[in-house]
Motif scaffolding. Structure first.
Motif, PDB file in Angstrom:
ATOM      1  N   VAL A  29      24.390  48.449  26.348  1.00  0.00           N
ATOM      2  CA  VAL A  29      25.355  48.745  27.547  1.00  0.00           C
ATOM      3  C   VAL A  29      24.919  48.153  28.684  1.00  0.00           C
ATOM      4  O   VAL A  29      23.796  47.690  28.848  1.00  0.00           O
ATOM      5  N   GLN A  30      26.163  47.481  29.378  1.00  0.00           N
ATOM      6  CA  GLN A  30      25.989  46.906  30.679  1.00  0.00           C
ATOM      7  C   GLN A  30      26.804  47.420  31.724  1.00  0.00           C
ATOM      8  O   GLN A  30      27.915  47.908  31.282  1.00  0.00           O
ATOM      9  N   TYR A  31      26.428  47.343  32.820  1.00  0.00           N
ATOM     10  CA  TYR A  31      27.043  47.896  33.935  1.00  0.00           C
ATOM     11  C   TYR A  31      27.825  46.531  34.753  1.00  0.00           C
ATOM     12  O   TYR A  31      27.321  45.607  34.317  1.00  0.00           O
ATOM     13  N   LYS A  32      28.944  46.978  35.468  1.00  0.00           N
ATOM     14  CA  LYS A  32      29.887  45.931  36.006  1.00  0.00           C
ATOM     15  C   LYS A  32      29.009  45.090  36.926  1.00  0.00           C
ATOM     16  O   LYS A  32      29.045  43.844  37.057  1.00  0.00           O
ATOM     17  N   ARG A  33      28.064  45.849  37.732  1.00  0.00           N
ATOM     18  CA  ARG A  33      26.995  44.921  38.450  1.00  0.00           C
ATOM     19  C   ARG A  33      26.180  43.943  37.847  1.00  0.00           C
ATOM     20  O   ARG A  33      26.042  42.662  38.041  1.00  0.00           O
ATOM     21  N   GLU A  34      25.607  44.340  36.791  1.00  0.00           N
ATOM     22  CA  GLU A  34      24.742  43.475  35.924  1.00  0.00           C
ATOM     23  C   GLU A  34      25.493  42.502  35.395  1.00  0.00           C
ATOM     24  O   GLU A  34      25.107  41.358  35.175  1.00  0.00           O
ATOM     25  N   LEU A  35      26.961  42.622  34.800  1.00  0.00           N
ATOM     26  CA  LEU A  35      27.814  41.484  34.255  1.00  0.00           C
ATOM     27  C   LEU A  35      28.120  40.481  35.236  1.00  0.00           C
ATOM     28  O   LEU A  35      28.023  39.411  35.102  1.00  0.00           O
ATOM     29  N   ALA A  36      28.433  41.118  36.449  1.00  0.00           N
ATOM     30  CA  ALA A  36      28.617  40.116  37.697  1.00  0.00           C
ATOM     31  C   ALA A  36      27.550  39.268  37.845  1.00  0.00           C
ATOM     32  O   ALA A  36      27.573  38.105  38.317  1.00  0.00           O
ATOM     33  N   GLU A  37      26.219  39.929  37.947  1.00  0.00           N
ATOM     34  CA  GLU A  37      25.120  39.145  38.239  1.00  0.00           C
ATOM     35  C   GLU A  37      24.850  37.843  36.992  1.00  0.00           C
ATOM     36  O   GLU A  37      24.511  36.712  37.386  1.00  0.00           O
ATOM     37  N   LYS A  38      25.058  38.502  35.944  1.00  0.00           N
ATOM     38  CA  LYS A  38      24.666  37.220  34.783  1.00  0.00           C
ATOM     39  C   LYS A  38      25.632  36.494  34.670  1.00  0.00           C
ATOM     40  O   LYS A  38      25.379  35.234  34.461  1.00  0.00           O
ATOM     41  N   LEU A  39      26.967  36.656  34.998  1.00  0.00           N
ATOM     42  CA  LEU A  39      27.894  35.735  34.893  1.00  0.00           C
ATOM     43  C   LEU A  39      28.363  34.992  36.155  1.00  0.00           C
ATOM     44  O   LEU A  39      29.203  34.089  36.242  1.00  0.00           O
ATOM     45  N   ASP A  40      27.498  35.480  37.332  1.00  0.00           N
ATOM     46  CA  ASP A  40      27.792  34.762  38.672  1.00  0.00           C
ATOM     47  C   ASP A  40      29.193  34.870  39.059  1.00  0.00           C
ATOM     48  O   ASP A  40      29.900  34.121  39.443  1.00  0.00           O
ATOM     49  N   VAL A  41      29.821  36.020  39.069  1.00  0.00           N
ATOM     50  CA  VAL A  41      31.313  36.337  39.452  1.00  0.00           C
ATOM     51  C   VAL A  41      31.250  37.726  40.098  1.00  0.00           C
ATOM     52  O   VAL A  41      30.194  38.330  40.183  1.00  0.00           O
ATOM     53  N   SER A  42      32.397  37.922  40.745  1.00  0.00           N
ATOM     54  CA  SER A  42      32.721  38.967  41.695  1.00  0.00           C
ATOM     55  C   SER A  42      32.543  40.411  40.458  1.00  0.00           C
ATOM     56  O   SER A  42      33.135  40.196  39.630  1.00  0.00           O
ATOM     57  N   LYS A  43      32.164  41.658  41.186  1.00  0.00           N
ATOM     58  CA  LYS A  43      32.306  42.758  40.433  1.00  0.00           C
ATOM     59  C   LYS A  43      33.876  42.954  40.184  1.00  0.00           C
ATOM     60  O   LYS A  43      34.437  43.502  39.136  1.00  0.00           O
ATOM     61  N   SER A  44      34.778  42.630  40.902  1.00  0.00           N
ATOM     62  CA  SER A  44      36.444  42.752  40.637  1.00  0.00           C
ATOM     63  C   SER A  44      36.601  41.876  39.621  1.00  0.00           C
ATOM     64  O   SER A  44      37.808  42.156  38.825  1.00  0.00           O
ATOM     65  N   THR A  45      36.016  40.729  39.289  1.00  0.00           N
ATOM     66  CA  THR A  45      36.560  39.756  38.176  1.00  0.00           C
ATOM     67  C   THR A  45      35.987  40.402  36.901  1.00  0.00           C
ATOM     68  O   THR A  45      36.739  40.553  35.850  1.00  0.00           O
ATOM     69  N   ILE A  46      34.835  41.062  37.244  1.00  0.00           N
ATOM     70  CA  ILE A  46      34.270  41.955  35.728  1.00  0.00           C
ATOM     71  C   ILE A  46      35.396  43.014  35.506  1.00  0.00           C
ATOM     72  O   ILE A  46      35.701  43.305  34.390  1.00  0.00           O
ATOM     73  N   TYR A  47      35.644  43.696  36.595  1.00  0.00           N
ATOM     74  CA  TYR A  47      36.717  44.929  36.432  1.00  0.00           C
ATOM     75  C   TYR A  47      37.937  44.361  35.557  1.00  0.00           C
ATOM     76  O   TYR A  47      38.256  45.036  34.433  1.00  0.00           O
ATOM     77  N   ASN A  48      38.512  43.243  36.251  1.00  0.00           N
ATOM     78  CA  ASN A  48      40.034  42.756  35.497  1.00  0.00           C
ATOM     79  C   ASN A  48      39.349  42.367  34.136  1.00  0.00           C
ATOM     80  O   ASN A  48      40.323  42.679  33.347  1.00  0.00           O
ATOM     81  N   ARG A  49      38.369  41.675  33.814  1.00  0.00           N
ATOM     82  CA  ARG A  49      38.071  41.152  32.358  1.00  0.00           C
ATOM     83  C   ARG A  49      37.756  42.606  31.512  1.00  0.00           C
ATOM     84  O   ARG A  49      38.270  42.453  30.379  1.00  0.00           O
ATOM     85  N   ASN A  50      36.937  43.446  31.753  1.00  0.00           N
ATOM     86  CA  ASN A  50      36.669  44.478  31.275  1.00  0.00           C
ATOM     87  C   ASN A  50      37.933  45.367  30.859  1.00  0.00           C
ATOM     88  O   ASN A  50      37.913  45.714  29.838  1.00  0.00           O
ATOM     89  N   ARG A  51      38.831  45.418  32.013  1.00  0.00           N
ATOM     90  CA  ARG A  51      40.128  46.342  31.658  1.00  0.00           C
ATOM     91  C   ARG A  51      40.759  45.626  30.661  1.00  0.00           C
ATOM     92  O   ARG A  51      41.219  46.120  29.479  1.00  0.00           O
ATOM     93  N   LYS A  52      41.004  44.092  30.515  1.00  0.00           N
ATOM     94  CA  LYS A  52      41.687  43.339  29.432  1.00  0.00           C
ATOM     95  C   LYS A  52      41.173  43.665  28.123  1.00  0.00           C
ATOM     96  O   LYS A  52      41.774  43.929  27.067  1.00  0.00           O
ATOM     97  N   LEU A  53      39.653  43.386  28.163  1.00  0.00           N
ATOM     98  CA  LEU A  53      38.792  43.677  26.913  1.00  0.00           C
ATOM     99  C   LEU A  53      39.072  45.169  26.192  1.00  0.00           C
ATOM    100  O   LEU A  53      39.320  45.332  25.190  1.00  0.00           O
ATOM    101  N   SER A  54      39.091  46.196  27.248  1.00  0.00           N
ATOM    102  CA  SER A  54      39.230  47.363  26.977  1.00  0.00           C
ATOM    103  C   SER A  54      40.691  47.835  26.277  1.00  0.00           C
ATOM    104  O   SER A  54      40.876  48.411  25.317  1.00  0.00           O
ATOM    105  N   ARG A  55      41.546  47.170  27.051  1.00  0.00           N
ATOM    106  CA  ARG A  55      42.997  47.308  26.365  1.00  0.00           C
ATOM    107  C   ARG A  55      43.124  46.802  25.170  1.00  0.00           C
ATOM    108  O   ARG A  55      44.138  47.088  24.291  1.00  0.00           O
TER     109      ARG A  55
END
Length: 94
Positions: A29-55
């Motif tokens: 389990v990872q939270y948006k903030r954790e993923l953003a930090e690990k990948l060095d991207v914004s939380k909005s980028t993570i949101y968009n990528r996660n939305r696509k992966l969820s779809r």
């Protein structure tokens, strides 16, 4: 399936998002903030990528974070095997 409607193939989705899938596979389990930090991207980028992966049903939201689905785990495992085989083929033909 959803990817047939969008024109983007599942292998392309898995390849383009392998870093997120890897983190979820390895760390659970990872939270948006954790993923953003690990990948060095914004939380909005993570949101968009996660939305696509969820779809594509490769991940889902659980307990406020994100986890791989069974399909996501199988696709990531297949991707890693294929990646390893490609490296082997390439190394033999250099």
């Amino acid at each position: 399936m959803e990817f047939e409607k969008t024109g983007t193939s599942l292998p392309v989705i898995v390849c383009n998002h392998a870093e997120i899938l890897s983190i979820l596979n390895d760390d659970g389990v990872q939270y948006k903030r954790e993923l953003a930090e690990k990948l060095d991207v914004s939380k909005s980028t993570i949101y968009n990528r996660n939305r696509k992966l969820s779809r594509y049903k490769l991940m889902r939201k659980e307990r406020g974070g994100y986890v791989l689905t069974e399909l996501g785990s199988m696709c990531y495992s297949t991707y890693k095997k294929f990646e390893g085989e490609l490296h082997l083929v390439y190394s033999k033909h250099r």
